[in-house]
Design an enzyme around this catalytic site. Structure first.
Site, mmCIF file in Angstrom:
data_model
loop_
_atom_site.group_PDB
_atom_site.id
_atom_site.type_symbol
_atom_site.label_atom_id
_atom_site.label_comp_id
_atom_site.label_asym_id
_atom_site.label_seq_id
_atom_site.Cartn_x
_atom_site.Cartn_y
_atom_site.Cartn_z
ATOM 1 N N LYS A 178 24.818 41.491 25.150
ATOM 2 C CA LYS A 178 24.949 40.808 26.436
ATOM 3 C C LYS A 178 24.799 41.753 27.627
ATOM 4 C CE LYS A 178 29.984 40.889 26.978
ATOM 5 N NZ LYS A 178 29.948 41.744 28.184
ATOM 6 N N THR A 179 25.351 42.960 27.506
ATOM 7 C CA THR A 179 25.236 43.898 28.634
ATOM 8 C C THR A 179 23.781 44.305 28.839
ATOM 9 O OG1 THR A 179 27.453 44.746 28.147
ATOM 10 C CG2 THR A 179 26.076 46.084 29.583
ATOM 11 N N ASP B 250 29.892 38.514 34.436
ATOM 12 C CA ASP B 250 30.104 38.932 33.047
ATOM 13 C C ASP B 250 31.468 38.419 32.562
ATOM 14 O OD1 ASP B 250 29.645 40.193 30.641
ATOM 15 O OD2 ASP B 250 30.258 42.173 31.342
ATOM 16 N N GLU B 251 31.605 38.206 31.243
ATOM 17 C CA GLU B 251 32.871 37.774 30.616
ATOM 18 C C GLU B 251 33.448 36.545 31.318
ATOM 19 O OE1 GLU B 251 33.597 39.033 27.901
ATOM 20 O OE2 GLU B 251 33.186 41.163 27.801
ATOM 21 N N GLN C 269 35.493 34.201 22.329
ATOM 22 C CA GLN C 269 36.224 35.440 22.585
ATOM 23 C C GLN C 269 37.152 35.320 23.795
ATOM 24 O OE1 GLN C 269 34.123 39.319 21.668
ATOM 25 N NE2 GLN C 269 32.314 38.024 21.868
ATOM 26 N N ARG D 211 34.838 43.223 15.346
ATOM 27 C CA ARG D 211 34.776 44.640 15.737
ATOM 28 C C ARG D 211 34.158 45.470 14.614
ATOM 29 N NH1 ARG D 211 34.140 43.638 20.116
ATOM 30 N NH2 ARG D 211 34.185 41.510 19.322
#
Length: 724
Positions: free
Chosen positions: A35-36, A219-220, A252, A616
């Protein structure tokens, strides 16, 4: 203008995001989907291909770390000068930027200051005293009141008194706001609140920022609260020149407890015009087994969920190991042995491995076993157990009782809990101690015995009571066992009530840590007893152990270049990735947390948290749960987490302490070498103590008093002894 190959090395969905024409976009980006990368390239695309002015771009993140990374990567693509014209930062940073410019319209002084949480506490305490409110401190602690104040601001509830269940809270809120205004200060949450109010009530100012920031990227987005969402909507407000791109993952969303609204993603689809949704589902982090397990787990969430399915081009990888331990000590030894056999012996970097847990208090036994086995570790996102304020305060009481001349401990606790002995009094005691070459304890006794006008009458009496308290604690607990001694000192000193006042949630972290300290004393005494170590000087030895552990940890912390096993809560792990991941304590009441068990929405968030933990892992994931676990000195039977049952069988491999002695890390031995008073464990009846032993042919018959069911006679070959 720019010769940039922005679509290189992207998959089809990533290219769609980067190269989309200017429009409102929802990028539903799964864990490990890049995503980044697409956010950064989208910014560069808008400038280089869509010919947007860099000053028209507002990129909002939730952490300064994320903002810094985006700035660096954008700069590498378009150049440092152009990157400087883009506004990249946090929500609070953006609010601060706007309010500094329009301070007068926001009804703020030109040089307004932002106060921190400690300043908030002082203000609230002052208000309670000024207003002479009859507050139930256990029900309405300072922390609880601040939490309510923050919720009012985060959720725009100022004029909705019905949402404030505790009648005195809104009175405190109003007085708190007045004091802040008089003092020319605002708190952290007030920044966003003031920004929203400014944009809502000043159309001319709103138009300035609508005209400037016509390309907004967030973002997020799943972590936004109500007032942050409302600020973004005001900047857009059906002005079709403004285009919004939100990047997030509803699976998330794990910060509901601090105001994040998972439903904001759904609101975005309804409130913003002609939104295109693009799913990033290809994962570049984890193996297929890990992703299949994560997909199956999260599919049990239905509330507000936008469906997607993570996948990867990599192979299935290793099965997920689920280890069933007898108790937390066996759990720790299994982890230690795994690290030794699979990392240390194979010379694999330890920082490729992380141990995740739901609550900070779970770290203690793992920490102690790491130290015993000389395995370097680093705790991220929390203070080490013996460095935590409540633990250090308790240890200082214990040290002072053991040694009156311990100046450091004396100075630390002389006014904890507060007893009216301030810095001026402490400096007076220090001055006399220096003049007469005495310790602080002896200098205090000198002041008391001399009875001169060195201190005011009130302060003199407070000091006298403190000295008397320490002497009384020593006298009253001299014959107590170590765990009972520690518990008595915690309660009689006032520390217990002090930290109980912080109980605005059912699960009080500081109280739990104090209980865990008592539990560590129980295990310390048991270890000495099992190994026939001299029982004298238990307190001195216990304190020495905590000091050694503290010093060892400090050495680790100072050696920044060392190779550490990582340890952190699952919340702290968000955004990170590791080759080897342990998630410990997968039991009902721990994970999911006991406070969530009767609320579906809370369970959904706990499941999302488990999803975050699982994703993770890049190569190997190990989950552990126990048959029994000690909670604050008591042993209870555990139930495996529902999240374990929700994983697909074809992705997991189950291991148990019952399999064989080797797999159970040699923690348990069965033999006939029993003795009276020995602590034993039975697979069905649990923990017990041996009362009597009788020889029967080639075997032994043992009379045992079990904790849960009372007295039973058992043949010795059915008994398991526990060796710590």
């Amino acid at each position: 203008m720019y010769n940039i190959k922005l679509l290189n090395n992207l998959n089809d969905k990533q290219r769609q995001v980067v190269s989309a024409v200017r429009k409102n976009l929802l990028v539903l980006a799964g864990a490990g989907s890049g995503k980044t990368l697409v956010l950064v390239r989208r910014i560069a695309w808008l400038i280089s291909i869509e010919n947007c002015c860099p000053k028209s771009i507002l990129a909002v993140t939730f952490t300064n770390k994320a903002a810094k990374e985006i700035k660096m990567r954008v700069s590498q693509l378009i150049g440092y000068k152009e990157q400087q014209d883009i506004w990249i930062g946090t929500f609070h940073g953006f609010a601060y930027y706007v309010l500094r410019i329009h301070y007068a319209k926001a009804k703020l002084p030109k040089n307004f200051q932002i106060i921190d949480n400690e300043d908030q506490k002082r203000l609230v305490k002052r208000i309670i005293n000024i207003m002479n409110l009859n507050i139930n401190k256990q029900k309405h602690s300072i922390e609880y009141i601040i939490k309510c104040i923050n919720e009012i601001k985060n959720n725009c509830l100022k004029n909705d008194k019905k949402n404030i269940l505790n009648i005195p809270i809104y009175k405190i809120y109003d007085e708190y706001q007045k004091l802040c205004e008089i003092n020319g200060v605002i708190d952290f949450n007030e920044l966003i609140f003031k920004l929203h109010k400014l944009l809502l009530n000043n159309k001319d100012i709103l138009k300035i920022y609508q005209n400037r920031f016509q390309n907004i990227l967030i973002d997020e987005f799943q972590d936004t609260n109500s007032i942050q969402y409302n600020c973004i909507y005001l900047l857009y407000k059906k002005n079709y020149k403004v285009k919004i791109t939100i990047v997030g993952d509803d699976d998330q969303s794990i910060y509901g407890w601090r105001g994040a609204k998972i439903e904001n993603i759904n609101y975005f689809l309804k409130d913003f015009h002609n939104v295109q949704t693009i799913l990033l589902e290809q994962n570049y982090r984890s193996t297929s087994n890990i992703l299949n397990a994560a997909n199956k787990l999260i599919s049990n969430n239905n509330s507000f969920r936008l469906e997607k399915k993570l996948w990867t081009n990599t192979n299935n990888g290793k099965l997920i190991s689920i280890y069933f331990a007898l108790n937390e000590f066996d759990e720790a030894k299994y982890i230690i042995n795994y690290i030794k056999d699979n990392l240390i012996k194979k010379n694999i970097q330890l920082d490729n491995c992380v141990i995740l847990y739901r609550n900070n208090s779970q770290s203690r036994i793992i920490e102690e076993n790491m130290l015993k086995n000389n395995i370097p570790y680093k705790i991220t996102g929390s203070i080490r157990f013996y460095e935590r304020q409540e633990i250090k305060n308790t240890l200082s009481y214990l040290k002072l009782i053991s040694n009156y001349n311990d100046d450091s401990s004396f100075e630390r606790i002389i006014n904890i809990p507060k007893r009216g002995i301030g810095i001026i009094t402490i400096n007076t005691i220090k001055s006399i101690a220096k003049k007469l070459n005495l310790t602080l304890w002896k200098a205090s006794n000198f002041i008391i015995n001399e009875k001169k006008n060195i201190l005011s009458k009130i302060t003199f009496n407070s000091l006298k009571k403190f000295i008397y308290l320490i002497k009384l604690l020593k006298k009253n607990t001299i014959n107590y066992s170590l765990p009972i001694k520690i518990e008595e000192i915690i309660k009689s000193s006032g520390l217990w009530n002090l930290y109980l006042q912080n109980n605005y949630e059912k699960n009080n972290t500081q109280i739990n840590n104090l209980k865990e300290l008592i539990n560590s004393a129980v295990q310390f005494v048991k270890y000495k007893s099992n190994h026939n170590i001299n029982k004298k000087d238990n307190l001195i030895e216990f304190l020495s152990q905590t000091i050694l552990e503290y010093d060892s940890k400090n050495e680790q912390k100072e050696n920044k270049n060392s190779n550490f096993v990582q340890m952190m809560t699952i919340h702290s792990s968000k955004g990170l990735e590791f080759s080897q991941v342990f998630i410990i304590g997968m039991e009902e009441g721990i994970f999911p947390n006991k406070t969530s068990l009767n609320n579906d929405e809370y369970i959904y968030e706990e499941r999302r948290l488990a999803y975050v933990g699982i994703t993770r892992a890049k190569k190997k994931l190990i989950l552990t749960y126990t048959k029994k676990r000690h909670f604050y000195g008591k042993e209870i039977n555990s139930l495996p987490s529902r999240f374990i049952h929700e994983l697909p069988n074809d992705c997991i491999k189950k291991i148990s302490y019952l399999d064989n002695k080797k797999n159970s890390t040699n923690t348990f031995i069965t033999n006939n070498n029993f003795y009276l008073g020995q602590i034993i464990y039975h697979n069905i009846f649990g923990k017990g103590i041996i009362l009597k032993i009788e020889q029967v042919k080639n075997n032994k018959k043992v009379k045992i008093k079990f904790t849960n069911i009372g007295i039973k006679w058992i043949m010795s070959n059915y008994i398991t002894t526990y060796e710590q």
